[in-house]
Scaffold this active site. Structure first.
Site, PDB file in Angstrom:
ATOM      1  CE  LYS A   1      -4.012  -2.204   2.210  1.00 20.69           C
ATOM      2  NZ  LYS A   1      -4.995  -2.119   3.329  1.00 20.69           N
TER       3      LYS A   1
ATOM      4  CD  GLU B   1      -9.019  -8.841  -3.587  1.00 24.33           C
ATOM      5  OE1 GLU B   1      -7.855  -9.244  -3.354  1.00 24.33           O
ATOM      6  OE2 GLU B   1      -9.821  -8.521  -2.693  1.00 24.33           O
TER       7      GLU B   1
ATOM      8  CG  HIS C   1      -5.415  -6.060  -0.409  1.00 22.75           C
ATOM      9  ND1 HIS C   1      -6.647  -6.045   0.187  1.00 22.75           N
ATOM     10  CD2 HIS C   1      -5.508  -6.944  -1.450  1.00 22.75           C
ATOM     11  CE1 HIS C   1      -7.461  -6.876  -0.469  1.00 22.75           C
ATOM     12  NE2 HIS C   1      -6.789  -7.428  -1.472  1.00 22.75           N
TER      13      HIS C   1
ATOM     14  CG  ASN D   1      -3.689  -2.230   6.823  1.00 24.32           C
ATOM     15  OD1 ASN D   1      -3.497  -1.863   5.670  1.00 24.32           O
ATOM     16  ND2 ASN D   1      -4.771  -2.897   7.189  1.00 24.32           N
TER      17      ASN D   1
ATOM     18  CE1 TYR E   1      -9.423  -2.981   0.272  1.00 25.01           C
ATOM     19  CE2 TYR E   1      -8.492  -1.085  -0.843  1.00 25.01           C
ATOM     20  CZ  TYR E   1      -8.335  -2.208  -0.060  1.00 25.01           C
ATOM     21  OH  TYR E   1      -7.085  -2.576   0.395  1.00 25.01           O
TER      22      TYR E   1
HETATM   23  O1  CDP Z   1      -7.254  -5.851   4.754  1.00 23.81           O
HETATM   24  P1  CDP Z   1      -8.058  -6.771   5.634  1.00 23.81           P
HETATM   25  O2  CDP Z   1      -8.737  -7.883   4.856  1.00 23.81           O
HETATM   26  O3  CDP Z   1      -7.255  -7.282   6.789  1.00 23.81           O
HETATM   27  O4  CDP Z   1      -9.195  -5.873   6.306  1.00 23.81           O
HETATM   28  P2  CDP Z   1     -10.650  -5.461   5.782  1.00 23.81           P
HETATM   29  O5  CDP Z   1     -11.579  -5.537   6.950  1.00 23.81           O
HETATM   30  O6  CDP Z   1     -11.012  -6.221   4.547  1.00 23.81           O
HETATM   31  O7  CDP Z   1     -10.480  -3.921   5.427  1.00 23.81           O
HETATM   32  C1  CDP Z   1      -9.886  -3.523   4.207  1.00 23.81           C
HETATM   33  C2  CDP Z   1      -8.987  -2.354   4.500  1.00 23.81           C
HETATM   34  O8  CDP Z   1      -9.774  -1.259   4.970  1.00 23.81           O
HETATM   35  C3  CDP Z   1      -7.948  -2.572   5.615  1.00 23.81           C
HETATM   36  O9  CDP Z   1      -6.819  -3.292   5.205  1.00 23.81           O
HETATM   37  C4  CDP Z   1      -7.621  -1.144   5.998  1.00 23.81           C
HETATM   38  O10 CDP Z   1      -6.702  -0.516   5.108  1.00 23.81           O
HETATM   39  C5  CDP Z   1      -8.993  -0.471   5.873  1.00 23.81           C
HETATM   40  N1  CDP Z   1      -9.666  -0.380   7.185  1.00 23.81           N
HETATM   41  C6  CDP Z   1      -9.751   0.856   7.797  1.00 23.81           C
HETATM   42  O11 CDP Z   1      -9.316   1.863   7.234  1.00 23.81           O
HETATM   43  N2  CDP Z   1     -10.344   0.961   9.051  1.00 23.81           N
HETATM   44  C7  CDP Z   1     -10.831  -0.115   9.660  1.00 23.81           C
HETATM   45  N3  CDP Z   1     -11.401   0.024  10.874  1.00 23.81           N
HETATM   46  C8  CDP Z   1     -10.760  -1.373   9.056  1.00 23.81           C
HETATM   47  C9  CDP Z   1     -10.165  -1.479   7.797  1.00 23.81           C
HETATM   48 MG    MG Z   2     -10.247  -7.794   3.450  1.00 26.85          MG
END
Ligand code: CDP
Ligand code: MG
Length: 133
Positions: free
Chosen positions: A11, A128, A117, A114, A51
């Site tokens: 990212k 994806e 992805h 974070n 997303y």
């Molecule tokens: O990436 P991952 O699958 O672990 O998490 P997700 O729940 O699918 O969320 C996608 C992305 O949204 C995360 O990797 C974060 O960059 C963002 N996110 C965020 O900005 N704030 C949160 N509370 C949760 C996710």
């Molecule tokens: Mg995810």
């Protein structure tokens, strides 16, 4: 049989920190192989489409603004149980609770920034990968 492909994105925060190579080294050391890759800076439309599953979440706008804030490194990883393995190496979404030694624990900053992805299922991986390649 269990050889899979998954989509990985380094990212904008991690690209800006100049740790593409360090992250790739971890993926390769774990046995995952990069079979395609490119650097792109996403438009708001691309980030929103990618997303789309999160469009109703409270963090959607912050996520999209972050994902378009700079270039990203997009790669297809191949390997035995690649989807699950990649998620393990990445660590939990929140870097402050991700297991120590994971990419997010070492390079992430918060729940949005974070570092990386990874596709979360076979179905997501197919969608994806075809979105970007
Ligand atoms: O990436 P991952 O699958 O672990 O998490 P997700 O729940 O699918 O969320 C996608 C992305 O949204 C995360 O990797 C974060 O960059 C963002 N996110 C965020 O900005 N704030 C949160 N509370 C949760 C996710
Ligand atoms: Mg995810």
């Amino acid at each position: 049989m269990k050889t899979e492909h998954t989509l990985s994105i380094i990212k904008p925060d991690a690209v800006a920190k100049n740790v593409i190579g360090a992250i790739i080294n971890r993926l390769e050391t774990s046995g995952l192989m990069i079979v395609n890759a490119k650097i792109l800076q996403l438009t708001s439309i691309q980030a929103s489409e990618f997303y789309a599953a999160h469009q109703n979440k409270f963090f959607f706008n912050e996520l999209i603004n972050f994902m378009i804030s700079g270039p990203i490194f997009i790669q297809i990883l191949k390997g035995y149980q690649a989807i699950k393995k990649n998620r393990e190496i990445m660590g939990a979404t929140d870097p402050t609770v991700a297991l120590s030694g994971t990419i997010r624990s070492d390079y992430g900053y918060n729940c949005t920034k974070n570092a990386i992805h990874g596709s979360d299922s076979k179905k997501s991986a197919i969608r994806e990968i075809s979105y970007f390649f």
